[in-house]
Design an enzyme around this catalytic site. Structure first.
Site, PDB file in Angstrom:
ATOM      1  CE  LYS A   1      -2.189   3.521   2.373  1.00 16.51           C
ATOM      2  NZ  LYS A   1      -1.734   4.317   3.183  1.00 16.51           N
TER       3      LYS A   1
ATOM      4  CG  ASP B   1      -7.039   3.208   1.770  1.00 20.74           C
ATOM      5  OD1 ASP B   1      -8.107   2.762   1.632  1.00 20.74           O
ATOM      6  OD2 ASP B   1      -6.642   4.371   1.374  1.00 20.74           O
TER       7      ASP B   1
END
Length: 214
Positions: A120, A138
């Site tokens: 991420k 996320d």
DNA sequence: AACTCGGGGCA
DNA sequence: TGCCCAGAGTT
């Protein structure tokens, strides 16, 4: 969801949040990497409050490893998981100095090998700092994608990312990422999704279910 | 796949 | 008080 519906979905969210962007304050790739690393499991407002002072005191990787670990821990103490993060930041800075000439590498494969940097964070860095199209998944992007029906509830984070990349044109990955995050953060919230006033209710799998059971 | 780290914000 | 937050590393 067909191509036209996807287009409509992206355009609608784009109209809701025309200025969707990275909300973490930073002025270069190094600061962005630190900020995103710090942002794990806490809000970006909290990170910005801390980095306002942090980035005044620490300018370079050398600055971060010049102080004792305990001092860096104190400087980011108001952020959750601060002991892990302080340790990772010092390791990361050491690697930057000794392997990358003090610069954040541009390659995704190298970024994810840095301590404290996962998939991420690497996606956020390459897309926001180096202009490489990427969709960072996320909690917001994951939740919103699954509610809308862009992914299935059982899908892993990686599966969600792959489905989004397949459904969205490559040149719109980064913008889509920002739009989905704003949509999740300010409208389709975890606890209180505002389905009653949502312009996407018609094509939202979860929204229709929620409105029916009420 | 589940568990742990963790202070701050908000109901 | 209880629950969640722009995750990553370990088991």
């Amino acid at each position: 969801m067909n191509r036209a519906q996807i287009r409509h979905l992206l355009d609608t969210i784009g109209n809701m949040f025309p200025d969707a962007h990275c909300e973490l304050n930073h002025s270069n790739p190094f600061e962005l990497t630190i900020a995103v690393l710090l942002s794990a499991q806490c809000t970006d407002e909290t990170v910005n409050k801390v980095t306002a002072d942090l980035f005044r005191k620490y300018k370079t990787p050398e600055d971060y490893i010049a102080v004792p670990l305990e001092e860096l821990e104190q400087d980011i103490r108001r952020i959750g998981l601060f002991r892990n993060k302080a340790k990772n930041i010092q390791k990361l800075c050491w690697i930057l100095i000794h392997e990358y000439g003090g610069e954040i590498p541009r390659e995704h494969e190298k970024l994810v090998q840095l301590p404290g940097v996962g998939r991420k964070t690497a996606n956020v860095v390459v897309s926001n700092a180096f202009d490489v199209p990427a969709i960072a998944v996320d909690t917001h992007v994951e939740r919103v994608s699954k509610r809308l029906g862009l992914a299935n509830w059982k899908d892993s984070v990686l599966e969600v990312e792959n489905k989004l990349m397949k459904k969205v044109p490559r040149e719109e990955w980064t913008l889509t990422h920002h739009r989905l995050i704003f949509f999740g953060r300010y409208h389709c919230k975890a606890q209180n999704p505002q389905c009653e006033v949502c312009p996407l209710l018609d094509l939202c799998r979860e929204g229709k279910k929620r409105m029916k059971t009420r």
